[in-house]
Design a protein around this motif. Sequence first.
Motif, PDB file in Angstrom:
ATOM      1  N   MET A  94       0.826  -1.172   0.000  1.00  0.00           N
ATOM      2  CA  MET A  94       0.000   0.000   0.000  1.00  0.00           C
ATOM      3  C   MET A  94       0.871   1.237   0.000  1.00  0.00           C
ATOM      4  SD  MET A  94      -2.437  -1.978   2.384  1.00  0.00           S
ATOM      5  CE  MET A  94      -1.981  -3.572   1.991  1.00  0.00           C
ATOM      6  N   ALA A  95       0.561   2.132  -0.849  1.00  0.00           N
ATOM      7  CA  ALA A  95       1.398   3.302  -1.037  1.00  0.00           C
ATOM      8  C   ALA A  95       1.301   4.229   0.153  1.00  0.00           C
ATOM      9  CB  ALA A  95       1.002   4.028  -2.310  1.00  0.00           C
ATOM     10  N   THR A  96       2.453   4.765   0.551  1.00  0.00           N
ATOM     11  CA  THR A  96       2.493   5.794   1.575  1.00  0.00           C
ATOM     12  C   THR A  96       2.718   7.112   0.887  1.00  0.00           C
ATOM     13  OG1 THR A  96       4.863   5.482   1.877  1.00  0.00           O
ATOM     14  CG2 THR A  96       3.404   4.189   3.306  1.00  0.00           C
ATOM     15  N   GLY A  97       2.981   8.168   1.644  1.00  0.00           N
ATOM     16  CA  GLY A  97       3.151   9.494   1.054  1.00  0.00           C
ATOM     17  C   GLY A  97       4.080   9.516  -0.135  1.00  0.00           C
ATOM     18  N   ASP A  98       5.313   9.056   0.041  1.00  0.00           N
ATOM     19  CA  ASP A  98       6.246   9.038  -1.089  1.00  0.00           C
ATOM     20  C   ASP A  98       6.303   7.672  -1.751  1.00  0.00           C
ATOM     21  OD1 ASP A  98       7.640   7.539   0.733  1.00  0.00           O
ATOM     22  OD2 ASP A  98       9.494   8.680   0.601  1.00  0.00           O
ATOM     23  N   SER A 139       7.754   4.959  -0.793  1.00  0.00           N
ATOM     24  CA  SER A 139       8.899   4.095  -0.515  1.00  0.00           C
ATOM     25  C   SER A 139       8.646   3.135   0.638  1.00  0.00           C
ATOM     26  CB  SER A 139      10.151   4.932  -0.259  1.00  0.00           C
ATOM     27  OG  SER A 139       9.959   5.766   0.867  1.00  0.00           O
ATOM     28  N   GLY A 140       7.903   3.569   1.674  1.00  0.00           N
ATOM     29  CA  GLY A 140       7.632   2.682   2.806  1.00  0.00           C
ATOM     30  C   GLY A 140       6.799   1.488   2.405  1.00  0.00           C
ATOM     31  N   GLY A 141       5.724   1.736   1.663  1.00  0.00           N
ATOM     32  CA  GLY A 141       4.867   0.643   1.204  1.00  0.00           C
ATOM     33  C   GLY A 141       5.592  -0.272   0.249  1.00  0.00           C
ATOM     34  N   PHE A 142       6.405   0.317  -0.622  1.00  0.00           N
ATOM     35  CA  PHE A 142       7.160  -0.503  -1.566  1.00  0.00           C
ATOM     36  C   PHE A 142       8.164  -1.372  -0.834  1.00  0.00           C
ATOM     37  CE2 PHE A 142      10.980  -1.328  -3.986  1.00  0.00           C
ATOM     38  CZ  PHE A 142      10.444  -2.086  -5.012  1.00  0.00           C
ATOM     39  N   ALA A 143       8.880  -0.804   0.135  1.00  0.00           N
ATOM     40  CA  ALA A 143       9.881  -1.573   0.882  1.00  0.00           C
ATOM     41  C   ALA A 143       9.235  -2.759   1.591  1.00  0.00           C
ATOM     42  CB  ALA A 143      10.605  -0.678   1.884  1.00  0.00           C
ATOM     43  N   GLN A 144       8.068  -2.526   2.181  1.00  0.00           N
ATOM     44  CA  GLN A 144       7.350  -3.608   2.855  1.00  0.00           C
ATOM     45  C   GLN A 144       6.938  -4.680   1.844  1.00  0.00           C
ATOM     46  OE1 GLN A 144       3.810  -2.375   4.883  1.00  0.00           O
ATOM     47  NE2 GLN A 144       3.481  -4.381   5.802  1.00  0.00           N
ATOM     48  N   PHE A 145       6.421  -4.245   0.705  1.00  0.00           N
ATOM     49  CA  PHE A 145       6.023  -5.190  -0.344  1.00  0.00           C
ATOM     50  C   PHE A 145       7.227  -5.997  -0.823  1.00  0.00           C
ATOM     51  CE2 PHE A 145       6.092  -5.871  -4.965  1.00  0.00           C
ATOM     52  CZ  PHE A 145       5.106  -6.845  -5.065  1.00  0.00           C
ATOM     53  N   THR A 191      10.092  -6.617   0.577  1.00  0.00           N
ATOM     54  CA  THR A 191      10.630  -7.506   1.606  1.00  0.00           C
ATOM     55  C   THR A 191       9.730  -8.720   1.813  1.00  0.00           C
ATOM     56  OG1 THR A 191      11.659  -5.636   2.728  1.00  0.00           O
ATOM     57  CG2 THR A 191      11.358  -7.641   4.021  1.00  0.00           C
ATOM     58  N   SER A 192       8.434  -8.477   1.892  1.00  0.00           N
ATOM     59  CA  SER A 192       7.521  -9.580   2.203  1.00  0.00           C
ATOM     60  C   SER A 192       7.306 -10.531   1.026  1.00  0.00           C
ATOM     61  CB  SER A 192       6.176  -9.033   2.685  1.00  0.00           C
ATOM     62  OG  SER A 192       5.507  -8.351   1.639  1.00  0.00           O
ATOM     63  N   ARG A 193       7.435 -10.075  -0.199  1.00  0.00           N
ATOM     64  CA  ARG A 193       7.135 -10.897  -1.365  1.00  0.00           C
ATOM     65  C   ARG A 193       8.367 -11.371  -2.128  1.00  0.00           C
ATOM     66  NH1 ARG A 193       3.831 -13.673  -0.584  1.00  0.00           N
ATOM     67  NH2 ARG A 193       3.533 -14.089  -2.785  1.00  0.00           N
ATOM     68  N   HIS A 194       9.546 -10.966  -1.711  1.00  0.00           N
ATOM     69  CA  HIS A 194      10.767 -11.290  -2.455  1.00  0.00           C
ATOM     70  C   HIS A 194      10.943 -12.788  -2.666  1.00  0.00           C
ATOM     71  CE1 HIS A 194      15.032 -11.930  -3.303  1.00  0.00           C
ATOM     72  NE2 HIS A 194      14.937 -10.786  -3.953  1.00  0.00           N
ATOM     73  N   GLN A 195      10.773 -13.578  -1.615  1.00  0.00           N
ATOM     74  CA  GLN A 195      11.001 -15.021  -1.729  1.00  0.00           C
ATOM     75  C   GLN A 195      10.043 -15.662  -2.735  1.00  0.00           C
ATOM     76  OE1 GLN A 195      13.576 -16.411  -0.448  1.00  0.00           O
ATOM     77  NE2 GLN A 195      13.147 -18.507  -0.998  1.00  0.00           N
ATOM     78  N   SER A 221      -1.269  -3.858  -2.722  1.00  0.00           N
ATOM     79  CA  SER A 221      -0.226  -4.878  -2.877  1.00  0.00           C
ATOM     80  C   SER A 221      -0.652  -5.989  -3.835  1.00  0.00           C
ATOM     81  CB  SER A 221       0.154  -5.463  -1.519  1.00  0.00           C
ATOM     82  OG  SER A 221      -0.962  -6.077  -0.914  1.00  0.00           O
ATOM     83  N   ALA A 222      -1.961  -6.265  -3.972  1.00  0.00           N
ATOM     84  CA  ALA A 222      -2.411  -7.284  -4.932  1.00  0.00           C
ATOM     85  C   ALA A 222      -2.083  -6.832  -6.352  1.00  0.00           C
ATOM     86  CB  ALA A 222      -3.904  -7.547  -4.784  1.00  0.00           C
ATOM     87  N   ASN A 223      -2.313  -5.558  -6.659  1.00  0.00           N
ATOM     88  CA  ASN A 223      -1.951  -5.032  -7.975  1.00  0.00           C
ATOM     89  C   ASN A 223      -0.438  -5.042  -8.149  1.00  0.00           C
ATOM     90  OD1 ASN A 223      -4.585  -4.571  -8.761  1.00  0.00           O
ATOM     91  ND2 ASN A 223      -4.573  -2.438  -8.128  1.00  0.00           N
ATOM     92  N   ALA A 224       0.293  -4.720  -7.093  1.00  0.00           N
ATOM     93  CA  ALA A 224       1.756  -4.715  -7.168  1.00  0.00           C
ATOM     94  C   ALA A 224       2.286  -6.118  -7.435  1.00  0.00           C
ATOM     95  CB  ALA A 224       2.354  -4.147  -5.878  1.00  0.00           C
ATOM     96  N   GLU A 225       1.697  -7.101  -6.777  1.00  0.00           N
ATOM     97  CA  GLU A 225       2.122  -8.492  -6.977  1.00  0.00           C
ATOM     98  C   GLU A 225       1.896  -8.921  -8.426  1.00  0.00           C
ATOM     99  OE1 GLU A 225       3.160 -12.517  -5.508  1.00  0.00           O
ATOM    100  OE2 GLU A 225       3.006 -10.711  -4.288  1.00  0.00           O
ATOM    101  N   ALA A 226       0.699  -8.664  -8.936  1.00  0.00           N
ATOM    102  CA  ALA A 226       0.389  -9.035 -10.321  1.00  0.00           C
ATOM    103  C   ALA A 226       1.292  -8.283 -11.291  1.00  0.00           C
ATOM    104  CB  ALA A 226      -1.079  -8.752 -10.627  1.00  0.00           C
ATOM    105  N   TYR A 227       1.503  -6.994 -11.045  1.00  0.00           N
ATOM    106  CA  TYR A 227       2.354  -6.188 -11.910  1.00  0.00           C
ATOM    107  C   TYR A 227       3.783  -6.732 -11.916  1.00  0.00           C
ATOM    108  CZ  TYR A 227       4.818  -2.125 -13.775  1.00  0.00           C
ATOM    109  OH  TYR A 227       5.617  -1.304 -14.526  1.00  0.00           O
ATOM    110  N   THR A 228       4.309  -7.054 -10.745  1.00  0.00           N
ATOM    111  CA  THR A 228       5.685  -7.543 -10.637  1.00  0.00           C
ATOM    112  C   THR A 228       5.839  -8.895 -11.325  1.00  0.00           C
ATOM    113  OG1 THR A 228       5.872  -6.363  -8.537  1.00  0.00           O
ATOM    114  CG2 THR A 228       7.579  -7.982  -9.027  1.00  0.00           C
ATOM    115  N   ARG A 229       4.890  -9.787 -11.148  1.00  0.00           N
ATOM    116  CA  ARG A 229       4.948 -11.087 -11.820  1.00  0.00           C
ATOM    117  C   ARG A 229       4.857 -10.920 -13.339  1.00  0.00           C
ATOM    118  NH1 ARG A 229       4.200 -15.770  -8.620  1.00  0.00           N
ATOM    119  NH2 ARG A 229       3.900 -15.232  -6.438  1.00  0.00           N
TER     120      ARG A 229
END
Length: 175
Positions: A1-5, A7-13, A15-19, A56-64
């Motif tokens: 989930m996007a935060t103000g800039d 970067s926080g939401g992206f970093a969490q995404f 880290t949690s989805r890297h594996q 994050s669901a859109n981010a996951e699909a986009y990244t895949r």
Amino acid sequence: MATGDGSGGFAQFATSRHQALYRYAYLLAGERGLAEDLVQEALTKTYVAWKRLDDSANAEAYTRKVITNTAIGWWRRKSWSAERPRDDVPELAGARDDEDVTARLWLWEELRALPPRQRAALVLRYYEDLTETETARVLGCTVGTVKSQTSHALKKLRARLGPDAVLIMEMVVAK
């Protein structure tokens, strides 16, 4: 989930989805180094697009989708039929006996011989357990294309592995 800039939401995404993203890239590429490159490239592109992604669901699909498209693009530009160094399939945790490992290695080699989009469709549908709609979203195609790619891939596996190909695949994936 996007935060103000963002970067926080992206970093969490990331880290949690890297594996899970790495596992998907490895199943597509079959090489550890290439899988790492695919994930790095995909996460870079995801970071650039982060503000456009709603959750994050859109981010996951986009990244895949980026992993899939990047891998297919690399395969098209390189001579993938030529002999090249590759990783061995890693030792499988929980493998019960040599027969189980042999079946997995056998299926792995047959999957690697499939065209990239067919392999991606099978990995997403059977290994990642995505629906046809979710798979279509990741691959950036229609549900009908997912069905035909999966059907063609299974037909090729059946021709090479015999009529029990789907049972073998389900047995291997379930473990």
